[in-house]
Design an enzyme around this catalytic site. Structure first.
Site, mmCIF file in Angstrom:
data_model
loop_
_atom_site.group_PDB
_atom_site.id
_atom_site.type_symbol
_atom_site.label_atom_id
_atom_site.label_comp_id
_atom_site.label_asym_id
_atom_site.label_seq_id
_atom_site.Cartn_x
_atom_site.Cartn_y
_atom_site.Cartn_z
ATOM 1 C CB SER A 146 -9.734 -3.940 4.878
ATOM 2 O OG SER A 146 -9.705 -2.699 4.208
ATOM 3 C CE1 TYR A 159 -10.624 -0.215 9.113
ATOM 4 C CE2 TYR A 159 -9.465 -0.513 7.037
ATOM 5 C CZ TYR A 159 -10.604 -0.654 7.807
ATOM 6 O OH TYR A 159 -11.718 -1.244 7.267
#
Length: 301
Positions: A146, A159
Protein backbone atom coordinates in the site's frame (compact mmCIF):
# COMPACT_ATOMS: atom_id res chain seq x y z
CA UNK A 1 15.57 -12.51 -15.54
CA UNK A 2 13.48 -13.14 -18.63
CA UNK A 3 10.26 -11.30 -19.42
CA UNK A 4 7.29 -12.90 -17.67
CA UNK A 5 5.01 -14.99 -19.91
CA UNK A 6 1.32 -14.97 -18.95
CA UNK A 7 -0.12 -17.25 -21.63
CA UNK A 8 -0.81 -20.88 -20.72
CA UNK A 9 0.24 -20.39 -17.11
CA UNK A 10 -1.87 -20.64 -13.96
CA UNK A 11 -2.39 -17.45 -11.94
CA UNK A 12 -3.77 -17.42 -8.39
CA UNK A 13 -5.38 -14.16 -7.25
CA UNK A 14 -6.79 -13.46 -3.79
CA UNK A 15 -9.50 -10.88 -3.21
CA UNK A 16 -10.67 -11.40 -6.79
CA UNK A 17 -14.35 -10.47 -6.48
CA UNK A 18 -14.06 -6.71 -7.04
CA UNK A 19 -11.73 -3.73 -7.12
CA UNK A 20 -8.14 -4.31 -8.19
CA UNK A 21 -8.52 -8.08 -7.74
CA UNK A 22 -11.38 -8.26 -10.23
CA UNK A 23 -9.47 -6.04 -12.66
CA UNK A 24 -6.39 -8.24 -12.31
CA UNK A 25 -8.45 -11.34 -13.07
CA UNK A 26 -9.78 -9.79 -16.28
CA UNK A 27 -6.35 -8.49 -17.26
CA UNK A 28 -4.78 -11.90 -16.74
CA UNK A 29 -7.53 -13.57 -18.77
CA UNK A 30 -6.89 -11.19 -21.66
CA UNK A 31 -3.25 -12.25 -21.51
CA UNK A 32 -4.16 -15.94 -21.68
CA UNK A 33 -3.68 -17.05 -18.06
CA UNK A 34 -5.75 -19.80 -16.49
CA UNK A 35 -7.18 -18.51 -13.22
CA UNK A 36 -7.64 -19.64 -9.63
CA UNK A 37 -9.67 -16.92 -7.89
CA UNK A 38 -10.13 -16.62 -4.12
CA UNK A 39 -12.55 -14.45 -2.18
CA UNK A 40 -15.13 -14.68 0.60
CA UNK A 41 -17.99 -13.03 -1.34
CA UNK A 42 -19.68 -15.88 -3.21
CA UNK A 43 -22.04 -13.82 -5.36
CA UNK A 44 -19.44 -11.33 -6.55
CA UNK A 45 -16.85 -14.04 -7.14
CA UNK A 46 -19.31 -16.10 -9.18
CA UNK A 47 -20.16 -13.04 -11.27
CA UNK A 48 -16.49 -12.31 -12.00
CA UNK A 49 -15.82 -15.94 -12.95
CA UNK A 50 -18.92 -16.10 -15.16
CA UNK A 51 -17.94 -12.93 -17.03
CA UNK A 52 -14.43 -14.24 -17.67
CA UNK A 53 -15.67 -17.64 -18.80
CA UNK A 54 -18.08 -16.00 -21.23
CA UNK A 55 -15.37 -13.76 -22.68
CA UNK A 56 -12.63 -16.42 -22.66
CA UNK A 57 -14.21 -19.88 -23.01
CA UNK A 58 -10.83 -21.47 -23.74
CA UNK A 59 -9.45 -20.61 -20.28
CA UNK A 60 -9.83 -22.59 -17.07
CA UNK A 61 -11.36 -20.48 -14.29
CA UNK A 62 -11.53 -22.00 -10.82
CA UNK A 63 -12.96 -20.31 -7.71
CA UNK A 64 -12.54 -20.89 -3.98
CA UNK A 65 -14.52 -19.29 -1.16
CA UNK A 66 -12.38 -18.49 1.86
CA UNK A 67 -12.28 -16.02 4.74
CA UNK A 68 -8.58 -15.27 5.08
CA UNK A 69 -9.09 -14.31 8.72
CA UNK A 70 -9.65 -18.04 9.36
CA UNK A 71 -6.21 -19.64 9.33
CA UNK A 72 -7.56 -23.20 9.27
CA UNK A 73 -9.82 -22.42 6.31
CA UNK A 74 -6.95 -20.67 4.54
CA UNK A 75 -4.74 -23.72 5.05
CA UNK A 76 -7.41 -26.03 3.62
CA UNK A 77 -7.90 -23.90 0.52
CA UNK A 78 -4.15 -23.55 0.01
CA UNK A 79 -3.78 -27.33 0.11
CA UNK A 80 -6.64 -27.76 -2.37
CA UNK A 81 -5.04 -25.29 -4.75
CA UNK A 82 -1.60 -26.86 -4.45
CA UNK A 83 -3.00 -30.37 -4.99
CA UNK A 84 -4.89 -29.30 -8.11
CA UNK A 85 -2.07 -27.07 -9.42
CA UNK A 86 1.38 -28.45 -8.64
CA UNK A 87 2.81 -25.79 -10.97
CA UNK A 88 1.74 -22.16 -10.51
CA UNK A 89 3.22 -19.40 -12.62
CA UNK A 90 1.84 -16.38 -10.76
CA UNK A 91 0.58 -15.81 -7.22
CA UNK A 92 -0.98 -12.42 -6.43
CA UNK A 93 -1.68 -11.81 -2.74
CA UNK A 94 -4.09 -8.92 -3.22
CA UNK A 95 -6.82 -9.27 -0.58
CA UNK A 96 -6.88 -6.88 2.36
CA UNK A 97 -9.11 -5.11 4.84
CA UNK A 98 -9.09 -1.75 6.59
CA UNK A 99 -9.54 -0.66 10.18
CA UNK A 100 -10.12 3.00 11.05
CA UNK A 101 -8.85 4.31 14.35
CA UNK A 102 -5.78 5.33 16.29
CA UNK A 103 -4.03 2.60 18.26
CA UNK A 104 -5.77 3.58 21.50
CA UNK A 105 -9.17 3.49 19.75
CA UNK A 106 -9.07 -0.11 18.53
CA UNK A 107 -9.11 -3.35 20.47
CA UNK A 108 -6.36 -5.95 20.17
CA UNK A 109 -8.91 -8.33 18.66
CA UNK A 110 -9.64 -5.76 15.93
CA UNK A 111 -5.93 -5.14 15.40
CA UNK A 112 -5.17 -8.85 15.12
CA UNK A 113 -8.15 -9.46 12.79
CA UNK A 114 -6.61 -7.02 10.33
CA UNK A 115 -3.14 -8.54 10.70
CA UNK A 116 -4.53 -12.02 10.07
CA UNK A 117 -5.95 -10.98 6.71
CA UNK A 118 -3.47 -8.38 5.52
CA UNK A 119 -0.25 -10.07 6.58
CA UNK A 120 -0.55 -13.54 8.07
CA UNK A 121 -2.67 -14.82 5.17
CA UNK A 122 -0.06 -13.48 2.73
CA UNK A 123 2.65 -15.41 4.58
CA UNK A 124 0.49 -18.53 4.89
CA UNK A 125 -0.51 -18.70 1.23
CA UNK A 126 2.98 -17.88 0.00
CA UNK A 127 4.50 -20.59 2.18
CA UNK A 128 1.94 -23.18 1.07
CA UNK A 129 2.18 -22.38 -2.65
CA UNK A 130 5.90 -21.65 -2.92
CA UNK A 131 6.72 -25.25 -3.95
CA UNK A 132 4.30 -24.88 -6.88
CA UNK A 133 5.97 -21.60 -7.87
CA UNK A 134 9.41 -23.22 -7.69
CA UNK A 135 8.18 -26.04 -9.89
CA UNK A 136 7.19 -23.62 -12.68
CA UNK A 137 10.06 -22.06 -14.64
CA UNK A 138 9.78 -18.28 -14.79
CA UNK A 139 7.24 -17.99 -11.94
CA UNK A 140 6.43 -14.73 -10.20
CA UNK A 141 5.05 -13.60 -6.83
CA UNK A 142 3.15 -10.33 -6.28
CA UNK A 143 2.26 -9.00 -2.84
CA UNK A 144 0.06 -5.92 -2.72
CA UNK A 145 1.22 -3.60 0.03
CA UNK A 146 0.00 0.00 0.00
CA UNK A 147 0.90 3.65 0.00
CA UNK A 148 0.63 3.06 3.75
CA UNK A 149 3.45 0.56 3.45
CA UNK A 150 5.62 3.55 2.52
CA UNK A 151 4.24 6.14 4.95
CA UNK A 152 2.36 5.73 8.21
CA UNK A 153 -0.26 8.41 8.95
CA UNK A 154 -2.05 8.90 12.23
CA UNK A 155 -5.16 6.76 12.54
CA UNK A 156 -3.69 3.83 10.64
CA UNK A 157 -1.43 2.04 13.12
CA UNK A 158 -2.91 -1.39 12.34
CA UNK A 159 -3.16 -0.94 8.58
CA UNK A 160 0.32 0.56 8.22
CA UNK A 161 1.81 -2.12 10.47
CA UNK A 162 0.36 -4.81 8.21
CA UNK A 163 1.41 -3.14 4.97
CA UNK A 164 4.94 -2.34 6.16
CA UNK A 165 5.16 -6.01 7.17
CA UNK A 166 4.06 -7.09 3.69
CA UNK A 167 6.68 -4.80 2.20
CA UNK A 168 9.50 -6.17 4.36
CA UNK A 169 8.43 -9.78 3.82
CA UNK A 170 8.29 -9.23 0.07
CA UNK A 171 11.67 -7.54 -0.13
CA UNK A 172 13.30 -10.39 1.79
CA UNK A 173 11.70 -12.95 -0.52
CA UNK A 174 12.91 -11.02 -3.56
CA UNK A 175 16.47 -11.59 -2.38
CA UNK A 176 15.89 -15.18 -1.27
CA UNK A 177 14.18 -16.40 -4.44
CA UNK A 178 16.41 -14.83 -7.08
CA UNK A 179 18.47 -18.02 -7.42
CA UNK A 180 15.25 -19.98 -7.96
CA UNK A 181 14.40 -17.76 -10.91
CA UNK A 182 11.24 -16.47 -9.23
CA UNK A 183 10.46 -12.79 -9.69
CA UNK A 184 8.98 -10.93 -6.72
CA UNK A 185 7.07 -7.63 -6.83
CA UNK A 186 5.86 -5.40 -4.02
CA UNK A 187 2.95 -3.19 -5.10
CA UNK A 188 2.16 0.17 -3.50
CA UNK A 189 -1.05 1.68 -4.91
CA UNK A 190 -1.99 5.29 -4.26
CA UNK A 191 -5.52 6.69 -4.48
CA UNK A 192 -7.40 3.83 -6.13
CA UNK A 193 -11.16 4.22 -6.50
CA UNK A 194 -12.25 1.13 -4.58
CA UNK A 195 -14.64 0.92 -1.61
CA UNK A 196 -12.02 0.03 0.99
CA UNK A 197 -12.37 3.27 2.93
CA UNK A 198 -16.17 3.25 2.84
CA UNK A 199 -16.32 -0.41 3.91
CA UNK A 200 -13.56 -0.28 6.52
CA UNK A 201 -14.21 -1.63 9.98
CA UNK A 202 -14.28 1.26 12.45
CA UNK A 203 -12.47 0.79 15.74
CA UNK A 204 -14.61 0.33 18.82
CA UNK A 205 -13.34 3.57 20.35
CA UNK A 206 -13.86 5.74 17.27
CA UNK A 207 -16.74 8.18 17.05
CA UNK A 208 -18.50 7.65 13.74
CA UNK A 209 -18.63 11.41 13.09
CA UNK A 210 -14.85 11.59 13.51
CA UNK A 211 -14.33 8.78 11.03
CA UNK A 212 -16.79 10.24 8.51
CA UNK A 213 -14.86 13.53 8.56
CA UNK A 214 -11.67 11.81 7.46
CA UNK A 215 -13.54 9.61 5.02
CA UNK A 216 -15.12 12.55 3.19
CA UNK A 217 -11.72 14.17 2.80
CA UNK A 218 -9.95 11.11 1.47
CA UNK A 219 -12.67 9.89 -0.87
CA UNK A 220 -12.10 13.06 -2.91
CA UNK A 221 -8.54 11.87 -3.54
CA UNK A 222 -9.46 8.40 -4.85
CA UNK A 223 -9.25 8.93 -8.58
CA UNK A 224 -7.36 6.01 -10.17
CA UNK A 225 -9.66 3.36 -11.72
CA UNK A 226 -8.94 -0.22 -10.55
CA UNK A 227 -8.54 -1.33 -14.17
CA UNK A 228 -5.72 1.17 -14.67
CA UNK A 229 -4.05 0.05 -11.46
CA UNK A 230 -4.26 -3.59 -12.57
CA UNK A 231 -2.61 -2.78 -15.89
CA UNK A 232 0.25 -1.01 -14.12
CA UNK A 233 0.74 -4.06 -11.91
CA UNK A 234 0.68 -6.52 -14.81
CA UNK A 235 3.13 -4.44 -16.84
CA UNK A 236 5.40 -4.45 -13.79
CA UNK A 237 5.14 -8.23 -13.58
CA UNK A 238 5.89 -8.62 -17.28
CA UNK A 239 9.02 -6.49 -16.84
CA UNK A 240 9.96 -8.22 -13.57
CA UNK A 241 9.89 -4.99 -11.60
CA UNK A 242 10.79 -5.44 -7.95
CA UNK A 243 8.56 -2.60 -6.79
CA UNK A 244 5.56 -0.96 -8.42
CA UNK A 245 4.14 2.37 -7.22
CA UNK A 246 0.78 3.32 -8.72
CA UNK A 247 -0.01 6.98 -9.23
CA UNK A 248 1.61 10.20 -8.09
CA UNK A 249 -0.41 9.81 -4.89
CA UNK A 250 2.05 7.01 -4.05
CA UNK A 251 5.18 8.32 -5.75
CA UNK A 252 5.21 11.78 -4.19
CA UNK A 253 4.66 10.62 -0.58
CA UNK A 254 7.33 7.95 -1.11
CA UNK A 255 9.79 10.64 -2.20
CA UNK A 256 8.75 12.88 0.67
CA UNK A 257 9.26 10.08 3.20
CA UNK A 258 12.78 9.52 1.84
CA UNK A 259 13.66 13.21 2.04
CA UNK A 260 11.98 13.95 5.39
CA UNK A 261 11.40 10.62 7.14
CA UNK A 262 10.59 12.20 10.51
CA UNK A 263 8.61 15.20 9.31
CA UNK A 264 6.57 14.11 6.28
CA UNK A 265 3.28 13.87 8.15
CA UNK A 266 3.04 17.66 8.61
CA UNK A 267 3.46 18.19 4.87
CA UNK A 268 0.94 15.49 4.03
CA UNK A 269 -1.69 16.96 6.35
CA UNK A 270 -1.22 20.35 4.70
CA UNK A 271 -1.59 18.74 1.28
CA UNK A 272 -4.73 16.93 2.41
CA UNK A 273 -6.25 20.21 3.54
CA UNK A 274 -5.74 21.69 0.10
CA UNK A 275 -6.59 18.58 -1.93
CA UNK A 276 -9.76 17.77 -0.04
CA UNK A 277 -10.91 21.35 0.18
CA UNK A 278 -11.43 21.27 3.91
CA UNK A 279 -9.55 21.40 7.21
CA UNK A 280 -7.79 18.29 8.45
CA UNK A 281 -8.92 19.17 11.94
CA UNK A 282 -12.40 20.09 13.07
CA UNK A 283 -13.40 21.10 16.60
CA UNK A 284 -9.81 20.49 17.69
CA UNK A 285 -9.84 16.80 16.73
CA UNK A 286 -7.69 14.96 14.23
CA UNK A 287 -9.96 12.92 11.95
CA UNK A 288 -9.34 9.21 11.61
CA UNK A 289 -7.59 8.71 8.29
CA UNK A 290 -9.11 5.94 6.18
CA UNK A 291 -6.82 3.94 3.89
CA UNK A 292 -6.78 5.13 0.32
CA UNK A 293 -4.57 2.66 -1.36
CA UNK A 294 -5.47 -0.98 -1.61
CA UNK A 295 -8.39 -3.28 -2.32
CA UNK A 296 -10.27 -4.91 0.48
CA UNK A 297 -12.00 -8.15 1.21
CA UNK A 298 -14.78 -5.98 2.56
CA UNK A 299 -14.67 -4.12 -0.75
CA UNK A 300 -14.56 -7.60 -2.17
CA UNK A 301 -11.36 -6.97 -3.95
Amino acid sequence: MRTFVFRAGTAVVTGAASGIGEALAHGLARRGSDLVLLDRDADRLDAVAAAIRAAHPDLRVETHLVDLADRAATARVAEQVRAAHPRIRLLVNNAGVALGGRFDQVTLDEFNWLLDINFHAVVQLTHALLPALKAEPGAHLVNVSSLFGLIAPAGQAAYSASKFAVRGFTEALRHELVDDGIGVTSVHPGGIATRIARNARVGSGVEREEYETGLRQFEKLLSIPPAKAAEVILRGVERRRGRVLIGWSAKLPDLLARVAPAAYNRVLVTGLNRGAGGPARQAGRRPVVPPTATPSTADRA
